[in-house]
Design a protein around this motif. Structure first.
Motif, PDB file in Angstrom:
ATOM      1  N   GLN A 140     -13.645 -60.234  18.862  1.00  0.00           N
ATOM      2  CA  GLN A 140     -14.077 -60.292  17.508  1.00  0.00           C
ATOM      3  C   GLN A 140     -15.635 -60.132  16.757  1.00  0.00           C
ATOM      4  O   GLN A 140     -16.023 -60.161  16.774  1.00  0.00           O
ATOM      5  N   ARG A 141     -14.807 -58.469  15.761  1.00  0.00           N
ATOM      6  CA  ARG A 141     -16.265 -58.051  15.442  1.00  0.00           C
ATOM      7  C   ARG A 141     -15.278 -58.180  13.859  1.00  0.00           C
ATOM      8  O   ARG A 141     -14.300 -57.628  13.525  1.00  0.00           O
ATOM      9  N   SER A 142     -16.597 -58.610  13.207  1.00  0.00           N
ATOM     10  CA  SER A 142     -16.318 -58.862  11.317  1.00  0.00           C
ATOM     11  C   SER A 142     -17.726 -57.772  10.554  1.00  0.00           C
ATOM     12  O   SER A 142     -18.654 -58.740  10.854  1.00  0.00           O
ATOM     13  N   GLU A 143     -17.718 -57.813   9.670  1.00  0.00           N
ATOM     14  CA  GLU A 143     -18.678 -58.102   9.147  1.00  0.00           C
ATOM     15  C   GLU A 143     -18.169 -58.666   7.638  1.00  0.00           C
ATOM     16  O   GLU A 143     -17.308 -59.010   6.759  1.00  0.00           O
ATOM     17  N   ARG A 144     -19.805 -58.175   6.972  1.00  0.00           N
ATOM     18  CA  ARG A 144     -19.674 -58.709   5.202  1.00  0.00           C
ATOM     19  C   ARG A 144     -20.141 -57.909   4.361  1.00  0.00           C
ATOM     20  O   ARG A 144     -21.779 -57.582   4.690  1.00  0.00           O
ATOM     21  N   LYS A 145     -20.160 -56.463   3.863  1.00  0.00           N
ATOM     22  CA  LYS A 145     -21.121 -55.941   3.191  1.00  0.00           C
ATOM     23  C   LYS A 145     -21.943 -56.528   1.776  1.00  0.00           C
ATOM     24  O   LYS A 145     -23.598 -56.508   1.727  1.00  0.00           O
ATOM     25  N   VAL A 146     -21.796 -57.717   1.592  1.00  0.00           N
ATOM     26  CA  VAL A 146     -22.709 -58.207   0.821  1.00  0.00           C
ATOM     27  C   VAL A 146     -22.552 -59.887   0.892  1.00  0.00           C
ATOM     28  O   VAL A 146     -21.307 -60.460   1.406  1.00  0.00           O
ATOM     29  N   ALA A 147     -23.908 -60.634   1.127  1.00  0.00           N
ATOM     30  CA  ALA A 147     -23.431 -61.666   1.934  1.00  0.00           C
ATOM     31  C   ALA A 147     -22.826 -62.705   1.107  1.00  0.00           C
ATOM     32  O   ALA A 147     -22.466 -63.865   1.912  1.00  0.00           O
ATOM     33  N   PHE A 148     -22.602 -62.448   0.246  1.00  0.00           N
ATOM     34  CA  PHE A 148     -21.666 -63.889  -0.214  1.00  0.00           C
ATOM     35  C   PHE A 148     -20.091 -63.646  -0.022  1.00  0.00           C
ATOM     36  O   PHE A 148     -19.576 -64.247  -0.844  1.00  0.00           O
ATOM     37  N   MET A 149     -20.399 -62.566   0.083  1.00  0.00           N
ATOM     38  CA  MET A 149     -18.430 -62.148   0.235  1.00  0.00           C
ATOM     39  C   MET A 149     -17.958 -62.520   1.931  1.00  0.00           C
ATOM     40  O   MET A 149     -18.670 -62.754   2.635  1.00  0.00           O
ATOM     41  N   ASN A 150     -16.720 -62.493   1.050  1.00  0.00           N
ATOM     42  CA  ASN A 150     -15.708 -63.199   2.827  1.00  0.00           C
ATOM     43  C   ASN A 150     -16.745 -62.509   4.199  1.00  0.00           C
ATOM     44  O   ASN A 150     -15.983 -60.812   3.726  1.00  0.00           O
ATOM     45  N   GLN A 151     -16.067 -62.627   5.144  1.00  0.00           N
ATOM     46  CA  GLN A 151     -16.167 -61.568   6.268  1.00  0.00           C
ATOM     47  C   GLN A 151     -14.958 -60.772   6.042  1.00  0.00           C
ATOM     48  O   GLN A 151     -13.389 -61.034   5.549  1.00  0.00           O
ATOM     49  N   GLN A 152     -14.963 -59.511   6.567  1.00  0.00           N
ATOM     50  CA  GLN A 152     -13.646 -58.764   7.078  1.00  0.00           C
ATOM     51  C   GLN A 152     -13.681 -57.948   8.524  1.00  0.00           C
ATOM     52  O   GLN A 152     -14.792 -58.052   8.495  1.00  0.00           O
ATOM     53  N   VAL A 153     -12.316 -58.971   8.516  1.00  0.00           N
ATOM     54  CA  VAL A 153     -12.390 -58.047  10.325  1.00  0.00           C
ATOM     55  C   VAL A 153     -12.499 -56.565  10.651  1.00  0.00           C
ATOM     56  O   VAL A 153     -11.276 -55.843  10.106  1.00  0.00           O
ATOM     57  N   VAL A 154     -13.563 -56.351  12.213  1.00  0.00           N
ATOM     58  CA  VAL A 154     -13.497 -54.732  11.679  1.00  0.00           C
ATOM     59  C   VAL A 154     -12.622 -54.147  12.747  1.00  0.00           C
ATOM     60  O   VAL A 154     -12.081 -53.251  12.992  1.00  0.00           O
ATOM     61  N   ASP A 155     -12.976 -55.054  13.805  1.00  0.00           N
ATOM     62  CA  ASP A 155     -12.639 -54.797  15.272  1.00  0.00           C
ATOM     63  C   ASP A 155     -12.485 -55.940  15.942  1.00  0.00           C
ATOM     64  O   ASP A 155     -12.291 -57.032  16.233  1.00  0.00           O
ATOM     65  N   GLN A 156     -10.955 -56.487  16.646  1.00  0.00           N
ATOM     66  CA  GLN A 156     -10.224 -57.088  17.330  1.00  0.00           C
ATOM     67  C   GLN A 156     -10.147 -56.433  18.958  1.00  0.00           C
ATOM     68  O   GLN A 156      -9.083 -55.320  19.275  1.00  0.00           O
ATOM     69  N   ARG A 157     -10.511 -56.455  20.061  1.00  0.00           N
ATOM     70  CA  ARG A 157     -10.111 -56.309  21.144  1.00  0.00           C
ATOM     71  C   ARG A 157      -9.936 -58.051  22.497  1.00  0.00           C
ATOM     72  O   ARG A 157     -10.194 -58.752  22.032  1.00  0.00           O
ATOM     73  N   VAL A 158      -8.859 -57.609  23.177  1.00  0.00           N
ATOM     74  CA  VAL A 158      -8.467 -58.023  24.177  1.00  0.00           C
ATOM     75  C   VAL A 158      -8.449 -57.269  25.273  1.00  0.00           C
ATOM     76  O   VAL A 158      -7.163 -56.578  25.638  1.00  0.00           O
ATOM     77  N   ILE A 159      -9.305 -57.641  26.281  1.00  0.00           N
ATOM     78  CA  ILE A 159      -9.250 -56.665  27.179  1.00  0.00           C
ATOM     79  C   ILE A 159      -9.201 -57.852  28.624  1.00  0.00           C
ATOM     80  O   ILE A 159      -8.557 -58.882  28.782  1.00  0.00           O
ATOM     81  N   ALA A 160      -7.640 -56.980  29.634  1.00  0.00           N
ATOM     82  CA  ALA A 160      -6.806 -57.722  30.253  1.00  0.00           C
ATOM     83  C   ALA A 160      -6.824 -57.090  31.482  1.00  0.00           C
ATOM     84  O   ALA A 160      -7.211 -56.127  31.581  1.00  0.00           O
ATOM     85  N   ILE A 161      -7.301 -58.193  32.638  1.00  0.00           N
ATOM     86  CA  ILE A 161      -7.126 -57.814  33.781  1.00  0.00           C
ATOM     87  C   ILE A 161      -6.062 -58.140  34.523  1.00  0.00           C
ATOM     88  O   ILE A 161      -6.268 -59.265  34.817  1.00  0.00           O
ATOM     89  N   TYR A 162      -5.027 -57.551  35.055  1.00  0.00           N
ATOM     90  CA  TYR A 162      -3.803 -57.980  35.683  1.00  0.00           C
ATOM     91  C   TYR A 162      -4.159 -57.796  37.143  1.00  0.00           C
ATOM     92  O   TYR A 162      -4.601 -56.744  37.684  1.00  0.00           O
TER      93      TYR A 162
END
Length: 134
Positions: free
Chosen positions: A64-86
């Motif tokens: 999961q990759r997240s960011e916050r634009k300003v240091a005191f703000m909450n994080q927002q999820v930018v990208d979530q990935r699940v790589i599956a190898i069958y």
């Protein structure tokens, strides 16, 4: 002097990026051809985040990759990935998938498809719900 002080104070409030979970090495998925052994996958990808048994074994690498634009703000999820190898019953790679969210739905960025109902989707849906909470 006051302007420089304000600029320095605001500079400390710049945004941050956070990476949680698995970090995919560059070109790692290209190094895993269909038919590769489970040992080869472990060498290239490392230990999976979790393992499931669907119709054979599946390695899941979760990030999961997240960011916050300003240091005191909450994080927002930018990208979530699940790589599956069958893997098939002989422990050889049968299929690769790189799941993420597109338009709010689980989407495989390799096959460019959305999984339909069934065992696979019932396992992926809780993973993405779990990831979406900070």
């Amino acid at each position: 002097m006051a302007v420089a002080l304000v600029c320095a104070a605001l500079g400390g409030c710049t945004g941050e990026q956070f990476q949680k979970g698995y970090i995919l090495p560059p070109n790692a998925l290209e190094q895993i051809p269909i038919g590769a052994s489970q040992d080869q996958v472990l060498i290239v990808m490392g230990t999976p985040s979790t393992v499931a048994t669907l119709n054979g074994e599946v390695f899941y690498y979760i990030s999961q990759r997240s960011e916050r634009k300003v240091a005191f703000m909450n994080q927002q999820v930018v990208d979530q990935r699940v790589i599956a190898i069958y893997f098939d019953k002989n422990r050889q790679v049968q299929r690769l998938a790189n799941y993420g969210l597109q338009d709010g739905k689980i989407f495989d960025f390799i096959s460019r498809t959305t999984p339909t109902s069934g065992q696979e989707l019932s396992y992926l849906t809780p993973l993405f719900k779990l990831l979406s909470f900070n």
